[in-house]
Design a protein around this motif. Sequence first.
Motif, mmCIF file in Angstrom:
data_model
loop_
_atom_site.group_PDB
_atom_site.id
_atom_site.type_symbol
_atom_site.label_atom_id
_atom_site.label_comp_id
_atom_site.label_asym_id
_atom_site.label_seq_id
_atom_site.Cartn_x
_atom_site.Cartn_y
_atom_site.Cartn_z
ATOM 1 N N VAL A 187 0.836 -1.209 0.000
ATOM 2 C CA VAL A 187 0.000 0.000 0.000
ATOM 3 C C VAL A 187 0.868 1.255 0.000
ATOM 4 O O VAL A 187 0.571 2.239 -0.693
ATOM 5 N N ILE A 188 1.982 1.225 0.743
ATOM 6 C CA ILE A 188 2.889 2.376 0.793
ATOM 7 C C ILE A 188 3.503 2.629 -0.581
ATOM 8 O O ILE A 188 3.599 3.775 -1.039
ATOM 9 N N LEU A 189 3.925 1.566 -1.246
ATOM 10 C CA LEU A 189 4.499 1.721 -2.582
ATOM 11 C C LEU A 189 3.459 2.217 -3.581
ATOM 12 O O LEU A 189 3.755 3.016 -4.464
ATOM 13 N N PHE A 190 2.235 1.724 -3.461
ATOM 14 C CA PHE A 190 1.165 2.198 -4.342
ATOM 15 C C PHE A 190 0.938 3.691 -4.133
ATOM 16 O O PHE A 190 0.810 4.451 -5.101
ATOM 17 N N GLU A 191 0.882 4.128 -2.882
ATOM 18 C CA GLU A 191 0.692 5.547 -2.597
ATOM 19 C C GLU A 191 1.855 6.359 -3.160
ATOM 20 O O GLU A 191 1.671 7.467 -3.665
ATOM 21 N N GLY A 192 3.062 5.779 -3.088
ATOM 22 C CA GLY A 192 4.202 6.462 -3.693
ATOM 23 C C GLY A 192 4.063 6.558 -5.200
ATOM 24 O O GLY A 192 4.370 7.586 -5.807
ATOM 25 N N GLY A 193 3.586 5.476 -5.822
ATOM 26 C CA GLY A 193 3.370 5.500 -7.270
ATOM 27 C C GLY A 193 2.363 6.554 -7.676
ATOM 28 O O GLY A 193 2.466 7.142 -8.764
ATOM 29 N N LEU A 194 1.371 6.822 -6.820
ATOM 30 C CA LEU A 194 0.370 7.850 -7.118
ATOM 31 C C LEU A 194 0.988 9.238 -7.228
ATOM 32 O O LEU A 194 0.379 10.139 -7.806
ATOM 33 N N SER A 195 2.159 9.430 -6.660
ATOM 34 C CA SER A 195 2.814 10.739 -6.713
ATOM 35 C C SER A 195 3.754 10.875 -7.901
ATOM 36 O O SER A 195 4.363 11.932 -8.089
ATOM 37 N N LEU A 196 3.878 9.815 -8.710
ATOM 38 C CA LEU A 196 4.819 9.839 -9.846
ATOM 39 C C LEU A 196 4.097 10.286 -11.112
ATOM 40 O O LEU A 196 3.633 9.476 -11.904
ATOM 41 N N ASN A 197 4.014 11.585 -11.283
ATOM 42 C CA ASN A 197 3.398 12.145 -12.480
ATOM 43 C C ASN A 197 4.486 12.394 -13.518
ATOM 44 O O ASN A 197 5.524 12.994 -13.219
ATOM 45 N N PHE A 198 4.229 11.949 -14.747
ATOM 46 C CA PHE A 198 5.244 12.061 -15.796
ATOM 47 C C PHE A 198 5.616 13.509 -16.102
ATOM 48 O O PHE A 198 6.677 13.758 -16.672
ATOM 49 N N ARG A 199 4.764 14.466 -15.713
ATOM 50 C CA ARG A 199 5.098 15.864 -15.956
ATOM 51 C C ARG A 199 6.323 16.291 -15.152
ATOM 52 O O ARG A 199 7.029 17.227 -15.523
ATOM 53 N N GLU A 200 6.578 15.600 -14.035
ATOM 54 C CA GLU A 200 7.759 15.922 -13.234
ATOM 55 C C GLU A 200 9.047 15.587 -13.974
ATOM 56 O O GLU A 200 10.107 16.126 -13.668
ATOM 57 N N LEU A 201 8.965 14.686 -14.949
ATOM 58 C CA LEU A 201 10.165 14.244 -15.652
ATOM 59 C C LEU A 201 10.654 15.254 -16.682
ATOM 60 O O LEU A 201 11.697 15.060 -17.287
ATOM 61 N N ARG A 202 9.876 16.333 -16.875
ATOM 62 C CA ARG A 202 10.345 17.365 -17.794
ATOM 63 C C ARG A 202 11.651 17.967 -17.310
ATOM 64 O O ARG A 202 12.525 18.316 -18.092
ATOM 65 N N GLN A 203 11.771 18.127 -15.999
ATOM 66 C CA GLN A 203 12.987 18.690 -15.422
ATOM 67 C C GLN A 203 14.020 17.621 -15.087
ATOM 68 O O GLN A 203 15.208 17.823 -15.294
ATOM 69 N N ALA A 204 13.556 16.489 -14.557
ATOM 70 C CA ALA A 204 14.495 15.517 -13.991
ATOM 71 C C ALA A 204 14.435 14.160 -14.670
ATOM 72 O O ALA A 204 14.991 13.197 -14.153
ATOM 73 N N GLY A 205 13.775 14.079 -15.837
ATOM 74 C CA GLY A 205 13.592 12.780 -16.478
ATOM 75 C C GLY A 205 14.887 12.069 -16.803
ATOM 76 O O GLY A 205 15.068 10.884 -16.498
ATOM 77 N N GLY A 206 15.832 12.786 -17.410
ATOM 78 C CA GLY A 206 17.111 12.167 -17.759
ATOM 79 C C GLY A 206 17.866 11.690 -16.544
ATOM 80 O O GLY A 206 18.441 10.596 -16.536
ATOM 81 N N ALA A 207 17.848 12.503 -15.484
ATOM 82 C CA ALA A 207 18.551 12.132 -14.258
ATOM 83 C C ALA A 207 17.915 10.908 -13.614
ATOM 84 O O ALA A 207 18.623 10.027 -13.108
ATOM 85 N N VAL A 208 16.592 10.827 -13.636
ATOM 86 C CA VAL A 208 15.908 9.675 -13.050
ATOM 87 C C VAL A 208 16.274 8.402 -13.794
ATOM 88 O O VAL A 208 16.574 7.360 -13.181
ATOM 89 N N ILE A 209 16.272 8.461 -15.126
ATOM 90 C CA ILE A 209 16.620 7.281 -15.935
ATOM 91 C C ILE A 209 18.044 6.825 -15.635
ATOM 92 O O ILE A 209 18.320 5.630 -15.476
ATOM 93 N N MET A 210 18.949 7.785 -15.520
ATOM 94 C CA MET A 210 20.344 7.434 -15.238
ATOM 95 C C MET A 210 20.507 6.870 -13.824
ATOM 96 O O MET A 210 21.331 5.979 -13.598
ATOM 97 N N MET A 211 19.712 7.372 -12.893
ATOM 98 C CA MET A 211 19.778 6.856 -11.528
ATOM 99 C C MET A 211 19.302 5.406 -11.461
ATOM 100 O O MET A 211 19.799 4.620 -10.650
ATOM 101 N N VAL A 212 18.334 5.053 -12.297
ATOM 102 C CA VAL A 212 17.812 3.687 -12.284
ATOM 103 C C VAL A 212 18.693 2.747 -13.106
ATOM 104 O O VAL A 212 19.049 1.650 -12.645
ATOM 105 N N LEU A 213 19.053 3.173 -14.314
ATOM 106 C CA LEU A 213 19.758 2.278 -15.245
ATOM 107 C C LEU A 213 21.265 2.229 -15.024
ATOM 108 O O LEU A 213 21.896 1.228 -15.368
ATOM 109 N N ILE A 214 21.841 3.302 -14.471
ATOM 110 C CA ILE A 214 23.304 3.344 -14.309
ATOM 111 C C ILE A 214 23.697 3.273 -12.832
ATOM 112 O O ILE A 214 24.505 2.425 -12.437
ATOM 113 N N ALA A 215 23.111 4.158 -12.025
ATOM 114 C CA ALA A 215 23.499 4.181 -10.608
ATOM 115 C C ALA A 215 23.142 2.885 -9.905
ATOM 116 O O ALA A 215 23.907 2.392 -9.063
#
Length: 618
Positions: free
Chosen positions: A70-98
């Motif tokens: 339930v906690i993870l689901f609530e966290g997923g509810l806060s993940l709006n793709f519009r936020e990735l306009r600023q940090a999208g590249g960094a997020v992808i690199m944090m997941v795929l590289i870091a």
Amino acid sequence: MIIVDSLMVKIALIGFLGIGAQWVAWRTGRPAIALMLIVGIIAGPVLGIIDPERDFGALQEPIIKLAVAVILFEGGLSLNFRELRQAGGAVIMMVLIAGPIAWVLGTAAAHYGAGLSWEISALLGGIMIVTGPTVIGPMLRTLRVPSRVRNVLKWEGIVNDPIGALLAVGIYAYITYEGANANIAVISMDVLAASFVAGTLGAALGYAITWLFPRGHVPEYLKAPFLLITVIGGFVIADLIKHETGLITVTVMGVVLANRQIYSSQALHRFKEDLAVLLISGVFIILSATLDWETVQQFRPQFVIFLLLLLFVVRPISVLVALLFSSLPWRERLFIAWIAPRGIVAVAITGLFALRLVDYGFPGAEALVPLSFAVVIATIFAHGFSAGWVAQRLGIDEGKGEGVLIVGATRWTVALGKILKSLDIKVLIADTSPFALRRARGEELEVHQGDILDEAHNDNIELGEFQHMIVATDNDSHNQLITADLGPEMGFDQISRLSNDGRGKSKSKVGHGRILFESGSDFNTLLDRERDGWRFSKTKITEKFSAEEYRKNLETDEEPLAILKEDRRLLFFSTDSRPAMDNGDIVISFVAPDTPEERKADRAAKEAEKTGELKNES
């Protein structure tokens, strides 16, 4: 003692301790996760009041797993793709590289630092790439850092949680099937296939909810419980297919709901946020209470080397390498490289696999539990108590929000925005009408077009930037709705509204916000006065011109609106509140024109301006 031994009393005590710790954290500004950890340890191993294994038995694992879902689901509810306009590249690199770099370096740190076997080290290294919303969320709530940094940390924490769990599932499968000629490719395909099925299930459930709710197939009063049961059901189904894949299902489901329009989304968000806070509090108390003396005695001095490597080598190197070519400023990269607290998911998954490996007879598996608790305790205290200080040192701390958010664009609110701006106070005027915002733009005030309720819940407007909100639309019911909905986020004492019916003084009540001005002057009266030439003025209170003198100089119906303190706090007058005026304060007042001639001149100027606007429109 019989009362304390009652399971019902202990469940109530867990809730009281968890929420109590969060309340103390709010009052003192201390990290909530650290206080919950301390309280859980005191109630568990120190006093022995709560013993989760004894009290809950076989129910402990499913309770924790469902709560994490339930906690993870609530966290997923806060993940709006519009936020990735600023940090999208960094997020992808944090997941795929870091993530992979942190796994490799974490494995080496566990092997050479803690002295674990390569198999156990790989398992622990995979689990430790998670940071998780259970710890990142409460931490970010108390920090004022750039939105890019917040988005990167939030997305990394929520997305990496299921990835770390699945990595552990794959490594565990390899370890346990080693005697049967385990094939890495086969195991990897098995995990990936199960992950794909889990993700597809989550997406399907998310789309099903967004199809059912807007069409009225679920009544309003059943939407929140229907959604909760769907989340739990999806998690259980996926987990039956493959252990821990349910985390992917609930995360994907939350992301789908966050990015598709559904009715009642605000009520559902509020319900999920409240539920997540309750579950985080309870689960943290339960997990920290499981830290018994036997587990503590298994902690070896060489484990400290592993902790130091994890804090000062693994995290910084993995993040800085991943963000090497990103657009984030170096100061923000350094802050992200330091912040990586571990929480519920890390402890729960480690404990689950440690138990299975001990039963399997694998040497060294007993060290996993004390190590995971050590990592959680070390990272929560190290990052939780230092995050604000590090942000200040790096120059990315945006400080306490000092701005004013004005909802509703009218002549009166634009005039108010101008006087506040002249005092170097950030002002944002929000309105749904682009035409209404034209005047504010003409006065070079910052504006935002959109419904404030949707914008705030979707994080398009960061409420933490503002110390006060003034709700001044021409719809009294809408004003009350905004106050009631956003009051829990900002605090009801931080929101003032205009009354629209002339009876403001008698209608101010809890939950509807404070009514602006001591007299409760209504919307139409203020607009009429502004049209007649009334204006905002600022007066400094000194020893020579005291608050009493200021009051004596006010004419009929003139009154103070707000006081700007020397520490930049802005205190508004209302029907329920009359802030004290001290020497050095600046008082903002709404006053009449000085003379009839000036009033006539102001009216003529505004009529001419209005005529000019009508000509431009035609």
